[in-house]
Scaffold this motif. Structure first.
Motif, short mmCIF file in Angstrom:
data_model
loop_
_atom_site.label_atom_id
_atom_site.label_comp_id
_atom_site.label_asym_id
_atom_site.label_seq_id
_atom_site.Cartn_x
_atom_site.Cartn_y
_atom_site.Cartn_z
N GLU A 1 -13.66 -4.10 -8.03
CA GLU A 1 -13.07 -4.48 -6.76
C GLU A 1 -12.13 -3.39 -6.25
O GLU A 1 -11.60 -2.60 -7.02
N LYS A 2 -11.95 -3.38 -4.95
CA LYS A 2 -10.99 -2.45 -4.36
C LYS A 2 -9.58 -2.81 -4.83
O LYS A 2 -9.22 -3.98 -4.89
N ALA B 1 -5.68 -3.37 -4.64
CA ALA B 1 -4.84 -3.87 -3.57
C ALA B 1 -3.86 -2.78 -3.12
O ALA B 1 -3.47 -1.91 -3.89
N GLU B 2 -3.46 -2.87 -1.85
CA GLU B 2 -2.57 -1.86 -1.28
C GLU B 2 -1.25 -1.79 -2.03
O GLU B 2 -0.75 -0.71 -2.33
N LYS C 1 -7.29 -2.34 -0.50
CA LYS C 1 -7.45 -3.69 0.06
C LYS C 1 -6.15 -4.11 0.74
O LYS C 1 -5.07 -4.05 0.14
#
Length: 734
Positions: free
Chosen positions: A230-231, A233-234, A278
């Motif tokens: 998964e990408k 998270a920011e 993300k």
């Protein structure tokens, strides 16, 4: 095991001893810790308000994976140990040097600095001084491609470890249960501990170990579907980049090995590097119906006598099979549970079964008392106090007090901003919940402390763990919380009850006050409180922008708007009824409402006199309701007035707050969608033609008038003239 640097050379002080030994012992060093210690016990908060006030940072850490395991305490890593100690130490300095205010923050800084050091060694970079723009770009590329696993080349590490295991070059270590030790696996992979393994790494190791016929992490269940990359998270991506900034900002204090490259000029520059991450999203809001259902169910159990009955039954004794000796009394408890709409309990205190094998309708007495009941009490406490779960966990046995007027208060920790115990008002439901948990706490035989949620078994006296995050879903299933419209089960989190408190107060209370709500939350920034109130609107906007809104969302928004309008109309009815009863409404708009209501009374006066009826006559009621629906009204967040601006261009041109806004910003009143309370202080509203004052808010103006009358005696000159003008305005308009 690595040899500590303290024992490396007894004849001459090492560079570590010279630099780190010169650091003062700060107040947050606990349990005899000094800067030279290999374990730092850190605590920035009082033992009296925190259940676990200290955190241990262990510098005995593996930096590389098998077979060439390097430890941070090895002599060749001396400069790196100095760097990471100095960064953690100075992170707790006052601003502008430091950035952490708690031990948890310092622990997080250590964790990401340690990961950054592992990446640097993994890539053969001798020191921080050798870092440059090329290495920074490579770091960002690796982070983007696979997060922590890519930074540390985790697939290659796993392949090397498993290969050595297959060839017999490495023997696994086992724990007391006979499982392959998770800490051993983590250390062989060069990680901090077993919890440091990512989901993909843990799944790979689980499959490999079980294929060899061994057990690994018996509580772990392999995912049914392959774990996709998964990408990141920011927020996590920014955390990974923080060591670059921290090392640069502290470079003058790290003269032994200053970083050689400034990666980020400012926060905006750093954020621009993670646009691929993300996007941050708010935590989903709990659905209103399911939340209300859950809180109502918890209130039923907290206020019912069955809980006390069950305690008494257990205290009266159990037979040799673990069943209550007074079965007739126990059957009455089950009858009461069925009457309330809940499943009955099994007539046995405890059975030795694996968790999950037991049907929910046959929950044992022990499970109900030690697992479910503390969760139900926690829901009531969090929902009616707006406290965080961490704050709930730090409540003490004597946390509830009653003042001379009979008002109840809760003494609780405010984890953020204040970071100390404060007192907040509570309803009787919270006291009832606290009393139940206090009784569970009283069964402790092996520990004597003051922490309310340190409960114990009524039979054995052994401690029991209260974990809402772990058992809330299971508790909701036993209660029978209804599913969502699509049939899915909503998974609650403790923090959602804190948000629910704010939305319920602000949309249901007759005169909601944003300042009062912010104070209750202990928010120092009102925008944070506004975010709690606008969370559903923000979600709907995001869904609209992403073209993901569906008919179900539209229907819920319509229902919410209808519910909001009903609450607003209820406020208008209340104020008009106040005028009907003869109360004086101040302000231009208040006089206008009074005039409209009087005209309505005169028009229906003959009918009311003939029928001898009151204001509930059908004709009059219909006309009044029509007037209610046609009257816009909202309470000022500060509670000093009611605004009746209908947001037409004509009304907006007469609005005093929009006129002030135009003067300060140049924005025309017609360009505003509605009145702007940010430019509406109490004096601006006093003379506004859209403003009304009702008896319920008169205490505000009485207090304001008393305050300025006292101040006018203490001032002179222009200041006195300004205060006299305020007195005159209040006396005329309020």
């Amino acid at each position: 095991m690595s040899v500590a640097l303290l024992n490396a050379d007894v004849t001459a002080p090492s560079l570590h001893d010279q630099i780190i030994g010169a650091l003062p012992v700060r107040y947050w060093f606990k349990d005899g810790t000094t800067p030279l210690s290999n374990k730092w016990v850190i605590g920035t908060e009082s033992v009296a308000v925190r259940k676990n006030p200290t955190i241990t940072i262990d510098f005995d850490q593996y930096l590389t994976a098998f077979p060439s395991s390097i430890n941070l305490l090895d002599p060749e890593c001396e400069r790196d140990l100095i760097t990471i100690k100095l960064v953690v130490y100075h992170s707790l300095d006052d601003e502008p040097v430091g950035w952490n205010k708690s031990a948890v923050g310092a622990s997080n800084t250590f964790r990401f600095q340690l990961l950054f050091l592992k990446w640097r060694i993994q890539n053969g970079i001798e020191s921080y001084a050798k870092l440059n723009a090329v290495w920074h770009r490579q770091f960002v590329r690796a982070l983007r491609s696979g997060g922590r696993d890519a930074l540390l080349s985790m697939p290659e590490r796993i392949k090397t470890l498993c290969g050595a295991w297959d060839r017999g070059e490495l023997d696994p270590c086992f724990n007391q249960r006979g499982d392959v030790d998770g800490e051993f696996v983590a250390h062989m992979l060069g990680l901090q501990n077993a919890s440091s393994l990512t989901s993909a790494t843990r799944a790979t190791m689980y499959q490999y170990i079980t294929q060899k016929g061994l057990r690994y992490a018996r509580t772990y269940k392999i995912p049914e579907k392959p774990i996709s990359q998964e990408k990141i998270a920011e927020g996590s991506a920014l955390d990974f980049l923080k060591p670059w900034t921290q090392l640069w900002n502290l470079r003058e204090l790290l003269s032994h090995d200053p970083i050689g490259y400034r990666a980020h000029l400012n926060e905006r520059d750093k954020s621009s590097l993670v646009k691929w991450a993300k996007a941050r999203r708010r935590t989903k809001d709990a659905p209103e119906y399911q939340t209300s259902w859950l809180i109502d169910a918890c209130l039923k159990l907290v206020h019912d006598d069955i809980v006390k009955e069950l305690f008494d039954i257990v205290e009266n004794g159990l037979d040799q099979t673990g069943c209550p000796t007074d079965l007739k009394r126990f059957e009455k408890v089950n009858d009461r549970l069925r009457h309330l709409g809940f499943p009955e309990l099994s007539p046995i205190y405890s059975i030795s079964t694996r968790r999950g094998d037991q049907p929910h309708h046959l929950v044992t007495i022990r499970t109900f008392l030690l697992v479910f009941l503390p969760i139900f009490c926690s829901v009531v406490i969090c929902a009616f106090t707006a406290r965080r779960d961490d704050e709930r966990n730090c409540l003490k046995v004597d946390c509830v007090e009653t003042d001379a007027n009979g008002n109840m208060w809760l003494n609780c920790l405010i984890a953020k901003n204040i970071r100390d115990v404060d007192r907040i008002p509570i309803p009787s439901s919270v006291k009832a919940a606290v009393d139940i948990v206090r009784r569970l706490h009283s069964y402790n035989r092996f520990r004597q402390d003051e922490w309310l949620f340190n409960i114990a078994c009524p039979v054995t006296g052994r401690p029991a763990l209260v974990s809402p995050g772990k058992n809330l879903k299971r508790s909701c299933k036993w209660l029978g919380v209804p599913p969502l419209a699509n049939g899915e089960t909503w998974v609650f989190t403790p923090h959602q009850f804190r948000k629910f408190f704010g939305t319920t107060y602000f949309h249901r209370w007759m005169f909601p006050n944003l300042t009062a709500l912010s104070f209750h939350y202990r928010h120092f920034n009102p925008d944070t409180t506004r975010g709690y109130l606008k969370m559903r609107a923000a979600t709907a906007l995001r869904m609209g922008e992403d073209k993901l809104a569906r008919a179900e969302v539209a229907r819920r928004n319509i229902e919410r708007e209808r519910d909001t309008n009903d609450g607003r109309w209820q406020l208008v009815r209340h104020i008009m009824q106040t005028a009907l009863d003869g109360a004086k409404l101040a302000g231009s708009a208040g006089q206008r409402i009074t005039q409209q209501v009087n005209e309505l009374k005169e028009r229906f006066l003959p009918e009311l006199e003939i029928t001898k009826g009151g204001y509930d006559e059908p004709g009059f009621e219909a006309a009044l309701e029509k007037l209610v629906r046609a009257t816009p009204m909202q309470v000022h967040p500060e509670g000093h007035s009611v605004c009746l601006c209908n947001n037409s261009n004509d009304d907006k041109s007469k609005s005093k707050c929009l006129a002030l806004k135009q003067m300060l910003t140049g924005m025309l009143p017609s360009d505003n969608a509605e009145v702007d309370f940010d430019f509406a202080d109490d004096e601006t509203c006093l003379s506004c033609p859209h403003s009304a004052r009702v008896p319920a808010i008169s205490p505000y103006w009485e207090s304001a008038l008393a305050e300025v009358r006292l101040m006018v005696k203490l001032t002179t000159g222009e200041q006195r003239e300004a205060i006299e003008r305020r007195i005159a305005a209040i006396e005329v308009y309020a």
